[in-house]
Scaffold this active site. Structure first.
Site, PDB file in Angstrom:
ATOM      1  N   GLU A 474       1.225  -1.297   0.193  1.00  0.00           N
ATOM      2  CA  GLU A 474       0.253  -0.234   0.404  1.00  0.00           C
ATOM      3  C   GLU A 474       1.053   1.223   0.199  1.00  0.00           C
ATOM      4  O   GLU A 474       0.576   2.237  -0.202  1.00  0.00           O
ATOM      5  CB  GLU A 474      -0.885   0.164   1.510  1.00  0.00           C
ATOM      6  N   HIS A 480       3.112   6.221  -5.726  1.00  0.00           N
ATOM      7  CA  HIS A 480       3.458   6.470  -6.478  1.00  0.00           C
ATOM      8  C   HIS A 480       2.058   7.802  -6.769  1.00  0.00           C
ATOM      9  O   HIS A 480       2.452   8.929  -8.069  1.00  0.00           O
ATOM     10  CB  HIS A 480       1.976   5.670  -7.376  1.00  0.00           C
TER      11      HIS A 480
END
Length: 684
Positions: A474, A480
Site C-alpha cells: 500500500e 505513486h
C-alpha cells in the site's frame, strides 16, 4: 455556503464531517460543476481554445472530486446508518453527473472543435497526452451515440452505481453479522497465544465471558479468521469459520446472487451500447492488455506453465495428510488445506510464520520502511504529533513527507486495524491531488488503510510477514501518488492503466525478502535482536513453498473475472457458481466437498461500477513488471540511490503522462520479460 465537506483545506476537519452535511455539500458541488461545464458549452465555436475547453473541463469537477472523495472515504472507515443513507441518496446523482459529461453533445462539440485548433495540434508531452486521453474518454463513454442510447447509458450507469454500492454493503454487513463464541478452551488447541488473547479480549468487549470464566470470540476479518484456518487443531472449528466465510453474500438479508446477475447484465448492455462485444473489450481497450482476448491468453498461458507444478503440490499435500494420519489418500476438505499446508511447511522447512511475528511490530515495520524509502527514493517521512492534525479515529496517524531538498511533497494518514464500521481488506486512496501548477508545486494528500493484527493488552501490534508485505504494497501505491509531478491532475499519480497501477505497489514487496532491508526493521520487539540467520534462511527457503498453488489461486480469480465479463450471457440464468466451477475445473484445488466460487463476496470486481471488473488479471500482469524491474535493483544495489531516482523520475512521477509501456521501457531499456516472475516464484 459554509459546509465542512466543501472546505478545501489541506488539513481536513474530520470532527465536523457529519452525515447531515453530505447531501447539501454534494448538491452544491454538483451545481458548481454543472455551472462550469455550462460555461464551456456556451462558448462560440470560433472562441474555443485548449485553455477554455480541455483545461476548463479539468478544473470544473475539482470541488466535486474532493468533496465526494471525503464522503466515499468515510463510508469505508466510519460506516453508520445516517452516513450510509446520505451516501445512497447522493450516489446515483453523482454517478449520473459523471456519466453525463461525455454524453453532453454541446460539450463534445466544443472539445472536438478545440482539438482541431492549430495551437492544440502543436501541444507536446503531458498536454498532448491529455488531449488524446480526453478524446478517447469521451468516445469510449458514448459521446458519439445517438440521443436515445445516451439516455439509456446514463440511466444504466446510475443503476450500476446503486447496485454495486448495495453489493459492498451486503458484504460488510454479512461479515459483521457473524461471530462464534467459544467457551471450551480445549477447542483452541494449536492457536497461537496472540490469537487466543485477541479472541478473549474481543469477547470481553462484547460482553461474553469474564476474567474468571473466559470466552473467546471469533469473527470473519482476517486477523481473526486466518489463525483459525492455519493453526486450529479442532477441524470442526475450522469448518465453522470456513462455512461462515463462504456464506458471505449468499444468505438473506445480505444475498448478492441476483445483484451479481444484474450487474453483469448491465455491464454487458453498456458494452454493446458502446459497440463492443463484451465488457472486457470495453474496459481493456486503453490498458496494456488492449482487449479481453489478450488478457485471457496471458492468464491461460501462465496457467499452462504452472499446471504441472500445481497438480504436484496438490498431490503432495494429500499424501502428507495421509501419511500423518495413516489414512487412505483422498482429497482434503477445503477447511483442511490451509491447516495441512502449514503443517507441511513446518515439517519441511522447520518454519512457522508465527516465529517471525515478534520481529514485526507495526511501529518497527513503518520506521524501517520509511528508512528504506529514504535511502532509495530520498524522502523523509515524519509522524506528526497526536492532536496536531485532526483524524477520523483515535488510532489514525498523520505523516508528512519531504524530498531530498526539504520540499513538502505530500502527507498521508494511516488506519491499520479492524473495526466493525470499517470495510475489510487493505487499500490506498487519495483525498487531494497537488502537483505542479504555474511554477509552484502543491503537496498531495493520501491515506493507507488495512485490517492488520491489532495490539493486545497494551503490547505492540505484531504482524505476520504477509501483513508486512501488505503494508509495503500500500505504501508503494501511496508513493505513486505523492511523487506525482504531472500538471494535469487527472493524469497524475495512480490515475494510470489498471494493469500498470500495481507495479509501484508490488515492487515494494521485494524489500520484505532481502536480508539488508529486513535488518532495518525486523527487530525483536523485546530484545531488539535482528532475525536470527537460521530463521531467515528458513524464511527464504520456504518463500516458494506451494508457489504454484499461490499462483493458481490468483489465476483462478482472474479467470473467474474474465469468464463473467467475456461471456456474461452464459450466466444470465442458472447457478452461476456451478457454471464457474466447470470453467475453473483445472484451476481449483481438488477438495471434498468442492469449495464454492467467490463471486458473491468478490468486492474487487463487484463493489464498484468498474473497479477491477475484467481487470483482476492486472495483479499477475503487474507482477511480471515488478519482478523484472526489481532485477535492476538486485543488479545495481537494493538501496541504489541512482536506480531509485530513475524509478521516481521515469515511473512514479510520471502518472499517465505517457503510455505505460513507454515508461517501463524508459526505466528498463527494454520490454518486460515474463521469465523474471517465474524464476522468482521458483517455477522454472
Amino acid at each position: 455556503m459554509h459546509n465542512p465537506f466543501l472546505e478545501r483545506s489541506f488539513h481536513i476537519r474530520w470532527s465536523e464531517l457529519s452525515a447531515e452535511h453530505v447531501v447539501p455539500a454534494v448538491e452544491f458541488a454538483l451545481a458548481d460543476a454543472e455551472q462550469k461545464i455550462d460555461v464551456i458549452t456556451q462558448l462560440a465555436p470560433g472562441n474555443v481554445t485548449y485553455q477554455n475547453t480541455f483545461l476548463a473541463l479539468e478544473k470544473a469537477t475539482e470541488l466535486l472530486n474532493e468533496t465526494w472523495a471525503k464522503v466515499s472515504h468515510l463510508t469505508t472507515v466510519a460506516d453508520s446508518a445516517a452516513l450510509r443513507d446520505a451516501n445512497n441518496v447522493m450516489l446515483p446523482k453523482v454517478s449520473a453527473f459523471y456519466a453525463r459529461i461525455p454524453l453532453n453533445a454541446e460539450l463534445w462539440l466544443r472539445i472536438k472543435q478545440a482539438s482541431g485548433q492549430p495551437a492544440v495540434a502543436q501541444l507536446a508531452g503531458e498536454h498532448r497526452r491529455f488531449v488524446n486521453e480526453t478524446l478517447a474518454d469521451f468516445r469510449q463513454q458514448g459521446a458519439d451515440l445517438p440521443a436515445d442510447k445516451k439516455a439509456r447509458l446514463e440511466a444504466l450507469q446510475g443503476e450500476l452505481a446503486q447496485l454495486t454500492q448495495k453489493y459492498s454493503e451486503n458484504v460488510l454487513d454479512a461479515t459483521n453479522a457473524w461471530e462464534l463464541i467459544i467457551t471450551d478452551e480445549h477447542r483452541l488447541a494449536g492457536l497461537p497465544l496472540h490469537a487466543r488473547e485477541s479472541a478473549r479480549q474481543s469477547a470481553l468487549k462484547k460482553g461474553f465471558g469474564s476474567e474468571a470464566a473466559p470466552a473467546w470470540r471469533f469473527t470473519l476479518p482476517m486477523p481473526s479468521q486466518e489463525p483459525v484456518m492455519l493453526y486450529a487443531e479442532d477441524a470442526s472449528l475450522r469448518q465453522q469459520v470456513w462455512q461462515a466465510a463462504t456464506q458471505v453474500g449468499v444468505q438473506a438479508p445480505h444475498d448478492n446472487r441476483e445483484l451479481v446477475r444484474r450487474i453483469l447484465a448491465l455491464r454487458q448492455e453498456k458494452a454493446e451500447l458502446l459497440g463492443q462485444p463484451h465488457f472486457a473489450d470495453l474496459t481493456l481497450a486503453r490498458r496494456m492488455a488492449k482487449n479481453g482476448a489478450q488478457a485471457l491468453a496471458f492468464i491461460e498461458g501462465l496457467h499452462d506453465r504452472v499446471q504441472l507444478a500445481f497438480a504436484r503440490e496438490c498431490r503432495e499435500l494429500e499424501a502428507f495428510k495421509s501419511e500423518q494420519l495413516k489414512t487412505p489418500l483422498s482429497p482434503l476438505a477445503p477447511w483442511e488445506t490451509g491447516f495441512w499446508a502449514e503443517r507441511l511447511r513446518r515439517t519441511r522447512y522447520d518454519f512457522n510464520e508465527e516465529q517471525l511475528r515478534p520481529y514485526f511490530s507495526l511501529s518497527g515495520v513503518l520506521t524501517g520502511m520509511f528508512e528504506i524509502t529514504r535511502r532509495v527514493f530520498g524522502i523523509t517521512v515524519t509522524e506528526q504529533p497526536a492532536g496536531k492534525v485532526e483524524v477520523w479515529h483515535p488510532e489514525v496517524k498523520f505523516y508528512e513527507v519531504r524530498d531530498r531538498v526539504g520540499r513538502h511533497i505530500g502527507s498521508f494518514y494511516t488506519d491499520w486495524h479492524p473495526r466493525e464500521t470499517k470495510r475489510g481488506g487493505a487499500w490506498m486512496n487519495y483525498l487531494v491531488t497537488g502537483g505542479k501548477h504555474h511554477g509552484t508545486r502543491a503537496p498531495h494528500l493520501g491515506l493507507m488503510c488495512g485490517n492488520m493484527t491489532p495490539s493486545v493488552d497494551g503490547k505492540p501490534a505484531l504482524l505476520t510477514h504477509r501483513e508486512v508485505e501488505t503494508v509495503f504494497h500500500e505504501f508503494g501505491h501511496l508513493l505513486h501518488h505523492l511523487f506525482g509531478e504531472v500538471e494535469i491532475k487527472s493524469l497524475n499519480g495512480v490515475n494510470v492503466a489498471w494493469d500498470f497501477v500495481e507495479l509501484p505497489s508490488q515492487i515494494m514487496e521485494n524489500w520484505c525478502w532481502e536480508r539488508e532491508s529486513l535488518d532495518l526493521f525486523a527487530r525483536h520487539h523485546e530484545t531488539g535482536e535482528r532475525i536470527p540467520d537460521a530463521l531467515f534462511e528458513r524464511l527464504v527457503a520456504a518463500k516458494n513453498f506451494r508457489s504454484a498453488v499461490a499462483t493458481m489461486r490468483q489465476l483462478t480469480f482472474a479467470r473467474l473475472d474474465l469468464a463473467l465479463h467475456l461471456r456474461a450471457q452464459d450466466f444470465a440464468d442458472g447457478d452461476i457458481s456451478e457454471k464457474l466451477k466447470k470453467v475453473l475445473s483445472s484451476y481449483l484445488v481438488p477438495t471434498d466437498p468442492p469449495a464454492p466460487t467467490m463471486e458473491n463476496r468478490f468486492t474487487h470486481i463487484f463493489a464498484d461500477p468498474t473497479g477491477y471488473a475484467a481487470g483482476y488479471y492486472s495483479y499477475k500482469w503487474a507482477e511480471v513488471l515488478d519482478a523484472d524491474a526489481f532485477m535492476r535493483f538486485k543488479r545495481e544495489g537494493i538501496f541504489s540511490e541512482k536506480v531509485g531516482t530513475e524509478f521516481v523520475e521515469k515511473i512514479l512521477s510520471r502518472g499517465n503522462s505517457a503510455d505505460p509501456m513507454e515508461l517501463f521501457v524508459d526505466f528498463m531499456g527494454r520490454p518486460p520479460d515474463q521469465q523474471a516472475l517465474l524464476t522468482r516464484a521458483g517455477l522454472l
